[in-house]
Design a protein around this motif. Structure first.
Motif, PDB file in Angstrom:
ATOM      1  N   GLU A   8      32.630 -19.760 -16.912  1.00  0.00           N
ATOM      2  CA  GLU A   8      33.346 -19.121 -15.813  1.00  0.00           C
ATOM      3  C   GLU A   8      34.485 -18.308 -16.390  1.00  0.00           C
ATOM      4  OE1 GLU A   8      36.442 -22.406 -14.268  1.00  0.00           O
ATOM      5  OE2 GLU A   8      34.335 -22.873 -13.893  1.00  0.00           O
ATOM      6  N   ILE A   9      34.941 -17.329 -15.631  1.00  0.00           N
ATOM      7  CA  ILE A   9      36.086 -16.526 -16.052  1.00  0.00           C
ATOM      8  C   ILE A   9      37.318 -17.410 -15.880  1.00  0.00           C
ATOM      9  CG2 ILE A   9      37.453 -14.463 -15.591  1.00  0.00           C
ATOM     10  CD1 ILE A   9      34.823 -13.149 -14.629  1.00  0.00           C
ATOM     11  N   ALA A  10      38.024 -17.667 -16.965  1.00  0.00           N
ATOM     12  CA  ALA A  10      39.112 -18.647 -16.970  1.00  0.00           C
ATOM     13  C   ALA A  10      40.264 -18.258 -16.048  1.00  0.00           C
ATOM     14  CB  ALA A  10      39.616 -18.864 -18.389  1.00  0.00           C
ATOM     15  N   ASP A  11      40.649 -17.015 -16.053  1.00  0.00           N
ATOM     16  CA  ASP A  11      41.776 -16.587 -15.231  1.00  0.00           C
ATOM     17  C   ASP A  11      41.368 -15.335 -14.473  1.00  0.00           C
ATOM     18  OD1 ASP A  11      44.180 -16.043 -14.026  1.00  0.00           O
ATOM     19  OD2 ASP A  11      45.371 -16.257 -15.842  1.00  0.00           O
ATOM     20  N   ALA A  12      40.706 -15.524 -13.355  1.00  0.00           N
ATOM     21  CA  ALA A  12      40.163 -14.405 -12.581  1.00  0.00           C
ATOM     22  C   ALA A  12      41.258 -13.456 -12.104  1.00  0.00           C
ATOM     23  CB  ALA A  12      39.358 -14.924 -11.402  1.00  0.00           C
ATOM     24  N   GLU A  13      42.499 -13.939 -11.975  1.00  0.00           N
ATOM     25  CA  GLU A  13      43.581 -13.066 -11.528  1.00  0.00           C
ATOM     26  C   GLU A  13      43.991 -12.075 -12.618  1.00  0.00           C
ATOM     27  OE1 GLU A  13      46.810 -15.265  -9.864  1.00  0.00           O
ATOM     28  OE2 GLU A  13      45.499 -16.419  -8.544  1.00  0.00           O
ATOM     29  N   VAL A  14      43.792 -12.414 -13.871  1.00  0.00           N
ATOM     30  CA  VAL A  14      44.160 -11.554 -14.988  1.00  0.00           C
ATOM     31  C   VAL A  14      43.003 -10.636 -15.378  1.00  0.00           C
ATOM     32  CG1 VAL A  14      44.880 -11.516 -17.405  1.00  0.00           C
ATOM     33  CG2 VAL A  14      45.818 -13.229 -15.854  1.00  0.00           C
ATOM     34  N   ALA A  15      41.778 -11.117 -15.244  1.00  0.00           N
ATOM     35  CA  ALA A  15      40.606 -10.344 -15.651  1.00  0.00           C
ATOM     36  C   ALA A  15      40.414  -9.135 -14.744  1.00  0.00           C
ATOM     37  CB  ALA A  15      39.366 -11.228 -15.600  1.00  0.00           C
ATOM     38  N   PRO A  16      39.930  -8.025 -15.308  1.00  0.00           N
ATOM     39  CA  PRO A  16      39.658  -6.862 -14.467  1.00  0.00           C
ATOM     40  C   PRO A  16      38.492  -7.163 -13.532  1.00  0.00           C
ATOM     41  CG  PRO A  16      38.785  -6.505 -16.655  1.00  0.00           C
ATOM     42  CD  PRO A  16      39.557  -7.805 -16.695  1.00  0.00           C
ATOM     43  N   PRO A  17      38.476  -6.523 -12.359  1.00  0.00           N
ATOM     44  CA  PRO A  17      37.333  -6.750 -11.467  1.00  0.00           C
ATOM     45  C   PRO A  17      36.048  -6.253 -12.133  1.00  0.00           C
ATOM     46  CG  PRO A  17      38.744  -4.993 -10.628  1.00  0.00           C
ATOM     47  CD  PRO A  17      39.422  -5.574 -11.835  1.00  0.00           C
ATOM     48  N   LEU A  18      35.009  -7.053 -12.074  1.00  0.00           N
ATOM     49  CA  LEU A  18      33.743  -6.704 -12.699  1.00  0.00           C
ATOM     50  C   LEU A  18      32.688  -6.443 -11.633  1.00  0.00           C
ATOM     51  CD1 LEU A  18      33.689  -9.382 -15.529  1.00  0.00           C
ATOM     52  CD2 LEU A  18      34.192  -6.952 -15.768  1.00  0.00           C
ATOM     53  N   LYS A  19      31.927  -5.396 -11.833  1.00  0.00           N
ATOM     54  CA  LYS A  19      30.824  -5.069 -10.938  1.00  0.00           C
ATOM     55  C   LYS A  19      29.635  -5.956 -11.300  1.00  0.00           C
ATOM     56  CE  LYS A  19      27.786  -1.205  -9.843  1.00  0.00           C
ATOM     57  NZ  LYS A  19      27.486   0.204 -10.142  1.00  0.00           N
ATOM     58  N   THR A  20      28.937  -6.480 -10.305  1.00  0.00           N
ATOM     59  CA  THR A  20      27.707  -7.215 -10.558  1.00  0.00           C
ATOM     60  C   THR A  20      26.527  -6.322 -10.183  1.00  0.00           C
ATOM     61  OG1 THR A  20      27.831  -8.268  -8.393  1.00  0.00           O
ATOM     62  CG2 THR A  20      28.708  -9.501 -10.257  1.00  0.00           C
ATOM     63  N   LEU A  21      25.433  -6.473 -10.922  1.00  0.00           N
ATOM     64  CA  LEU A  21      24.305  -5.557 -10.769  1.00  0.00           C
ATOM     65  C   LEU A  21      23.137  -6.115  -9.976  1.00  0.00           C
ATOM     66  CD1 LEU A  21      24.281  -4.068 -14.373  1.00  0.00           C
ATOM     67  CD2 LEU A  21      25.276  -3.120 -12.300  1.00  0.00           C
ATOM     68  N   TYR A  22      23.047  -7.432  -9.826  1.00  0.00           N
ATOM     69  CA  TYR A  22      21.926  -7.997  -9.089  1.00  0.00           C
ATOM     70  C   TYR A  22      22.302  -9.357  -8.529  1.00  0.00           C
ATOM     71  CZ  TYR A  22      21.303  -9.886 -13.820  1.00  0.00           C
ATOM     72  OH  TYR A  22      21.511 -10.457 -15.049  1.00  0.00           O
ATOM     73  N   ARG A  33      23.321 -15.684  -5.437  1.00  0.00           N
ATOM     74  CA  ARG A  33      24.660 -15.417  -5.965  1.00  0.00           C
ATOM     75  C   ARG A  33      24.613 -14.149  -6.788  1.00  0.00           C
ATOM     76  NH1 ARG A  33      25.081 -17.079 -11.365  1.00  0.00           N
ATOM     77  NH2 ARG A  33      23.373 -18.406 -12.039  1.00  0.00           N
ATOM     78  N   SER A  34      25.748 -13.499  -6.910  1.00  0.00           N
ATOM     79  CA  SER A  34      25.857 -12.280  -7.704  1.00  0.00           C
ATOM     80  C   SER A  34      25.763 -12.622  -9.177  1.00  0.00           C
ATOM     81  CB  SER A  34      27.185 -11.580  -7.427  1.00  0.00           C
ATOM     82  OG  SER A  34      27.229 -11.172  -6.090  1.00  0.00           O
ATOM     83  N   GLU A  35      25.151 -11.737  -9.956  1.00  0.00           N
ATOM     84  CA  GLU A  35      24.945 -11.952 -11.392  1.00  0.00           C
ATOM     85  C   GLU A  35      24.902 -10.604 -12.090  1.00  0.00           C
ATOM     86  OE1 GLU A  35      24.014 -12.688 -14.412  1.00  0.00           O
ATOM     87  OE2 GLU A  35      24.569 -14.769 -14.467  1.00  0.00           O
ATOM     88  N   GLY A  36      24.935 -10.629 -13.411  1.00  0.00           N
ATOM     89  CA  GLY A  36      24.838  -9.419 -14.217  1.00  0.00           C
ATOM     90  C   GLY A  36      26.129  -8.615 -14.177  1.00  0.00           C
ATOM     91  N   PHE A  37      27.112  -9.025 -14.938  1.00  0.00           N
ATOM     92  CA  PHE A  37      28.428  -8.386 -14.904  1.00  0.00           C
ATOM     93  C   PHE A  37      28.430  -7.119 -15.749  1.00  0.00           C
ATOM     94  CE2 PHE A  37      29.003 -12.871 -14.073  1.00  0.00           C
ATOM     95  CZ  PHE A  37      29.718 -12.809 -12.888  1.00  0.00           C
ATOM     96  N   GLN A  38      28.903  -6.030 -15.167  1.00  0.00           N
ATOM     97  CA  GLN A  38      28.925  -4.737 -15.844  1.00  0.00           C
ATOM     98  C   GLN A  38      30.351  -4.306 -16.130  1.00  0.00           C
ATOM     99  OE1 GLN A  38      27.306  -1.471 -13.608  1.00  0.00           O
ATOM    100  NE2 GLN A  38      27.710   0.000 -15.221  1.00  0.00           N
ATOM    101  N   HIS A  39      30.567  -3.829 -17.364  1.00  0.00           N
ATOM    102  CA  HIS A  39      31.823  -3.198 -17.752  1.00  0.00           C
ATOM    103  C   HIS A  39      31.444  -1.957 -18.554  1.00  0.00           C
ATOM    104  CE1 HIS A  39      36.044  -2.801 -18.681  1.00  0.00           C
ATOM    105  NE2 HIS A  39      35.737  -2.675 -19.963  1.00  0.00           N
ATOM    106  N   HIS A  40      31.697  -0.798 -18.003  1.00  0.00           N
ATOM    107  CA  HIS A  40      31.234   0.472 -18.570  1.00  0.00           C
ATOM    108  C   HIS A  40      29.713   0.403 -18.732  1.00  0.00           C
ATOM    109  CE1 HIS A  40      35.297   1.895 -19.007  1.00  0.00           C
ATOM    110  NE2 HIS A  40      35.608   0.778 -19.654  1.00  0.00           N
ATOM    111  N   ARG A  41      29.202   0.537 -19.947  1.00  0.00           N
ATOM    112  CA  ARG A  41      27.743   0.498 -20.171  1.00  0.00           C
ATOM    113  C   ARG A  41      27.277  -0.836 -20.731  1.00  0.00           C
ATOM    114  NH1 ARG A  41      24.957   5.819 -20.955  1.00  0.00           N
ATOM    115  NH2 ARG A  41      26.428   7.377 -20.228  1.00  0.00           N
ATOM    116  N   CYS A  42      28.090  -1.852 -20.565  1.00  0.00           N
ATOM    117  CA  CYS A  42      27.746  -3.170 -21.109  1.00  0.00           C
ATOM    118  C   CYS A  42      27.360  -4.122 -19.969  1.00  0.00           C
ATOM    119  CB  CYS A  42      28.943  -3.729 -21.868  1.00  0.00           C
ATOM    120  SG  CYS A  42      28.648  -5.334 -22.606  1.00  0.00           S
TER     121      CYS A  42
END
Length: 72
Positions: A8-22, A33-42
Protein backbone atom coordinates in the motif's frame (compact mmCIF):
# COMPACT_ATOMS: atom_id res chain seq x y z
CA UNK A 1 -4.35 -11.82 -14.53
CA UNK A 2 -3.51 -12.83 -11.01
CA UNK A 3 -1.86 -11.10 -8.08
CA UNK A 4 0.14 -12.57 -5.22
CA UNK A 5 1.99 -9.57 -3.73
CA UNK A 6 0.33 -6.84 -1.74
CA UNK A 7 1.46 -3.41 -0.61
CA UNK A 8 0.00 0.00 0.00
CA UNK A 9 1.07 3.60 -0.43
CA UNK A 10 2.45 4.44 3.02
CA UNK A 11 1.54 8.11 3.11
CA UNK A 12 -1.21 8.80 0.58
CA UNK A 13 -1.35 12.46 1.65
CA UNK A 14 2.26 13.02 0.56
CA UNK A 15 2.22 10.87 -2.59
CA UNK A 16 1.15 12.51 -5.85
CA UNK A 17 -2.27 11.48 -7.13
CA UNK A 18 -1.87 8.48 -9.42
CA UNK A 19 -4.10 7.63 -12.36
CA UNK A 20 -5.35 4.04 -12.50
CA UNK A 21 -5.76 2.38 -15.88
CA UNK A 22 -8.13 -0.52 -15.26
CA UNK A 23 -10.42 -2.23 -12.77
CA UNK A 24 -10.08 -5.75 -11.43
CA UNK A 25 -12.85 -8.04 -10.26
CA UNK A 26 -12.67 -10.90 -7.80
CA UNK A 27 -12.87 -14.42 -9.24
CA UNK A 28 -16.48 -14.71 -8.16
CA UNK A 29 -17.29 -11.59 -10.21
CA UNK A 30 -18.00 -9.64 -7.05
CA UNK A 31 -16.55 -6.28 -6.12
CA UNK A 32 -14.07 -4.47 -8.35
CA UNK A 33 -11.19 -2.17 -7.50
CA UNK A 34 -8.96 0.23 -9.39
CA UNK A 35 -5.56 -1.12 -10.46
CA UNK A 36 -2.62 -0.32 -12.73
CA UNK A 37 -1.07 2.89 -11.44
CA UNK A 38 0.27 5.25 -14.10
CA UNK A 39 2.90 7.95 -13.71
CA UNK A 40 3.88 9.52 -17.04
CA UNK A 41 4.65 6.49 -19.28
CA UNK A 42 5.25 4.08 -16.42
CA UNK A 43 2.71 1.43 -15.32
CA UNK A 44 3.05 -0.02 -11.84
CA UNK A 45 1.16 -3.14 -10.79
CA UNK A 46 1.61 -6.52 -9.12
CA UNK A 47 -0.88 -8.07 -11.53
CA UNK A 48 0.59 -10.63 -13.90
CA UNK A 49 -1.27 -10.29 -17.17
CA UNK A 50 -1.90 -13.00 -19.72
CA UNK A 51 -2.50 -11.79 -23.27
CA UNK A 52 -3.67 -15.16 -24.64
CA UNK A 53 -7.29 -14.07 -24.73
CA UNK A 54 -6.47 -10.82 -26.54
CA UNK A 55 -3.23 -10.91 -28.60
CA UNK A 56 -3.85 -7.34 -29.78
CA UNK A 57 -2.79 -6.10 -26.33
CA UNK A 58 0.76 -7.36 -26.89
CA UNK A 59 0.84 -5.85 -30.39
CA UNK A 60 -0.30 -2.47 -29.05
CA UNK A 61 2.37 -2.62 -26.32
CA UNK A 62 5.13 -3.23 -28.87
CA UNK A 63 3.72 -0.50 -31.12
CA UNK A 64 3.72 1.96 -28.22
CA UNK A 65 7.34 1.09 -27.40
CA UNK A 66 8.37 1.71 -31.00
CA UNK A 67 6.51 5.02 -31.07
CA UNK A 68 8.19 6.13 -27.84
CA UNK A 69 11.64 5.26 -29.24
CA UNK A 70 10.96 7.38 -32.34
CA UNK A 71 9.87 10.35 -30.19
CA UNK A 72 13.16 10.38 -28.28
Amino acid sequence: GHEFHYSEIADAEVAPPLKTLYRMAARDGGSTRSEGFQHHRCLGSYVHLHFGSNPDVARHLVSGCRQYRQER
